[in-house]
Design a protein around this motif. Sequence first.
Motif, mmCIF file in Angstrom:
data_model
loop_
_atom_site.group_PDB
_atom_site.id
_atom_site.type_symbol
_atom_site.label_atom_id
_atom_site.label_comp_id
_atom_site.label_asym_id
_atom_site.label_seq_id
_atom_site.Cartn_x
_atom_site.Cartn_y
_atom_site.Cartn_z
ATOM 1 N N HIS A 7 -17.145 25.746 47.691
ATOM 2 C CA HIS A 7 -18.357 25.662 46.877
ATOM 3 C C HIS A 7 -18.642 24.206 46.535
ATOM 4 O O HIS A 7 -17.802 23.519 45.942
ATOM 5 N N ILE A 8 -19.827 23.719 46.932
ATOM 6 C CA ILE A 8 -20.293 22.396 46.549
ATOM 7 C C ILE A 8 -21.682 22.529 45.932
ATOM 8 O O ILE A 8 -22.352 23.551 46.099
ATOM 9 N N SER A 9 -22.112 21.478 45.234
ATOM 10 C CA SER A 9 -23.411 21.569 44.571
ATOM 11 C C SER A 9 -23.958 20.184 44.270
ATOM 12 O O SER A 9 -23.229 19.183 44.334
ATOM 13 N N ASP A 10 -25.251 20.143 43.953
ATOM 14 C CA ASP A 10 -25.911 18.933 43.463
ATOM 15 C C ASP A 10 -25.619 17.740 44.359
ATOM 16 O O ASP A 10 -25.006 16.752 43.947
ATOM 17 N N ILE A 11 -26.095 17.832 45.584
ATOM 18 C CA ILE A 11 -25.848 16.825 46.600
ATOM 19 C C ILE A 11 -26.611 15.538 46.289
ATOM 20 O O ILE A 11 -26.088 14.436 46.423
ATOM 21 N N HIS A 12 -27.868 15.676 45.890
ATOM 22 C CA HIS A 12 -28.720 14.527 45.556
ATOM 23 C C HIS A 12 -28.622 13.446 46.632
ATOM 24 O O HIS A 12 -28.199 12.311 46.378
ATOM 25 N N LEU A 13 -29.002 13.826 47.827
ATOM 26 C CA LEU A 13 -28.880 12.927 48.968
ATOM 27 C C LEU A 13 -29.542 11.577 48.716
ATOM 28 O O LEU A 13 -30.666 11.497 48.229
ATOM 29 N N GLY A 14 -28.826 10.535 49.038
ATOM 30 C CA GLY A 14 -29.339 9.185 48.899
ATOM 31 C C GLY A 14 -29.054 8.409 50.181
ATOM 32 O O GLY A 14 -28.368 8.903 51.078
ATOM 33 N N PRO A 15 -29.557 7.206 50.289
ATOM 34 C CA PRO A 15 -30.375 6.537 49.266
ATOM 35 C C PRO A 15 -31.791 7.098 49.205
ATOM 36 O O PRO A 15 -32.226 7.795 50.114
ATOM 37 N N HIS A 255 -19.788 9.036 32.986
ATOM 38 C CA HIS A 255 -19.245 9.970 32.006
ATOM 39 C C HIS A 255 -19.098 11.366 32.603
ATOM 40 O O HIS A 255 -18.459 12.229 31.997
ATOM 41 N N LYS A 256 -19.667 11.588 33.792
ATOM 42 C CA LYS A 256 -19.500 12.866 34.481
ATOM 43 C C LYS A 256 -18.284 12.786 35.417
ATOM 44 O O LYS A 256 -17.950 11.706 35.916
ATOM 45 N N PRO A 257 -17.617 13.915 35.657
ATOM 46 C CA PRO A 257 -16.448 13.891 36.541
ATOM 47 C C PRO A 257 -16.816 13.513 37.963
ATOM 48 O O PRO A 257 -17.937 13.745 38.415
ATOM 49 N N ALA A 258 -15.854 12.932 38.652
ATOM 50 C CA ALA A 258 -16.080 12.523 40.034
ATOM 51 C C ALA A 258 -16.256 13.738 40.934
ATOM 52 O O ALA A 258 -15.870 14.857 40.605
ATOM 53 N N ALA A 259 -16.840 13.488 42.091
ATOM 54 C CA ALA A 259 -17.189 14.540 43.047
ATOM 55 C C ALA A 259 -15.984 15.391 43.445
ATOM 56 O O ALA A 259 -14.838 14.937 43.422
ATOM 57 N N GLY A 260 -16.285 16.609 43.832
ATOM 58 C CA GLY A 260 -15.250 17.510 44.315
ATOM 59 C C GLY A 260 -15.850 18.806 44.820
ATOM 60 O O GLY A 260 -17.068 18.920 45.003
ATOM 61 N N PHE A 261 -14.982 19.778 45.051
ATOM 62 C CA PHE A 261 -15.453 21.102 45.462
ATOM 63 C C PHE A 261 -14.483 22.157 44.987
ATOM 64 O O PHE A 261 -13.307 21.883 44.725
ATOM 65 N N ASN A 262 -15.005 23.350 44.811
ATOM 66 C CA ASN A 262 -14.175 24.514 44.497
ATOM 67 C C ASN A 262 -13.738 25.173 45.795
ATOM 68 O O ASN A 262 -14.530 25.289 46.736
ATOM 69 N N LEU A 263 -12.515 25.627 45.828
ATOM 70 C CA LEU A 263 -12.012 26.388 46.971
ATOM 71 C C LEU A 263 -11.410 27.684 46.453
ATOM 72 O O LEU A 263 -10.563 27.670 45.549
ATOM 73 N N PHE A 264 -11.866 28.800 47.006
ATOM 74 C CA PHE A 264 -11.408 30.112 46.569
ATOM 75 C C PHE A 264 -10.732 30.836 47.724
ATOM 76 O O PHE A 264 -11.212 30.800 48.860
ATOM 77 N N GLU A 265 -9.641 31.502 47.401
ATOM 78 C CA GLU A 265 -8.952 32.361 48.365
ATOM 79 C C GLU A 265 -9.078 33.792 47.862
ATOM 80 O O GLU A 265 -8.552 34.140 46.804
ATOM 81 N N ILE A 266 -9.814 34.585 48.612
ATOM 82 C CA ILE A 266 -10.148 35.954 48.212
ATOM 83 C C ILE A 266 -9.321 36.923 49.040
ATOM 84 O O ILE A 266 -9.331 36.871 50.276
ATOM 85 N N ASP A 267 -8.633 37.806 48.368
ATOM 86 C CA ASP A 267 -7.765 38.759 49.060
ATOM 87 C C ASP A 267 -7.769 40.072 48.291
ATOM 88 O O ASP A 267 -8.263 40.150 47.165
#
Length: 304
Positions: A7-15, A255-267
């Motif tokens: 899961h990723i979000s808020d890409i805000h492609l630049g420049p 003041h916002k956390p640095a970029a990342g992504f959520n990873l889920f393992e569904i079983d």
Amino acid sequence: MMFRLAHISDIHLGPMPRVSPAELFSKRITGYVNWQRNRRKHLFGNTLEQVLAGVRDARPDHVAITGDLVNLATRAEIEAARLWLETHFDPANTTLVPGNHDAYVPGALERSTSAWQPWMLSDPGARENAMFPAFRRRGPVALIGLSTANATLPFMATGTFGNTQAKAAGKLLDQAASDGLFRVVMIHHPPVRNAARWHKRMKGIGRFAKMLKRHGAELVLHGHTHLDTISYLPGNDGRVPVLGIASASQGHGSHKPAAGFNLFEIDGEPGNWSLVHKRMRLAENGTGLGEIEVGLVETVDVNS
């Protein structure tokens, strides 16, 4: 078999591409000034590339993107985002919902959803007419995409979740439950009270809560706040985890956390699902991503 969902979000492609005076003669002027004064200082460098490399290394079965691919939703940005999606994401293995920046001014949402349709459309035969809610089945998982995106007045970033979409989404949630699927709801604005300031809130939070309480789900993913968050809402047979994530382009020094992504393992199986959550974040030295949180997300017992 275990299913891995990133899961990723808020890409805000630049420049930011060149913006014409005509395009700035609108709400875009406030967003343009905000970009020049604030966002471009932190949404820069190769941060996004490192996040994408981390996602590839995780080898997910599917990627969920919860909106805000662009900044001002100009025609040039929308086209650049389409090319970015084509370069990095197979539409069959990626599901996208729009954010408020993708609908920045009147007419922008229609252009965005038209350009990005392959990553948004429901499976053939799953839905008729309206694009949202969208429904996609991937292995044991049902991805139900909702849209809160709408054009707003200057200095506002609200979203709307209306009754028509809530009723249609409820039917999809029920169908997915009867099919024995793990239901993932995707939405841009956080459907949790006080998660965003008044001028950035989601209108229809109570409606969303009623829908979830009546029909249930196993997981809700959102963006918008640029924060690593986890909350819970009542479902029809237990509490439902609601997770946000930092902007995928956010560098260190804000003041916002640095970029990342959520990873889920569904079983597991219906009535006995297991959901393991790993939160990945850009390293302090700006090279690579590291795991900062890992745990079992409970989705069954509302009283736990």
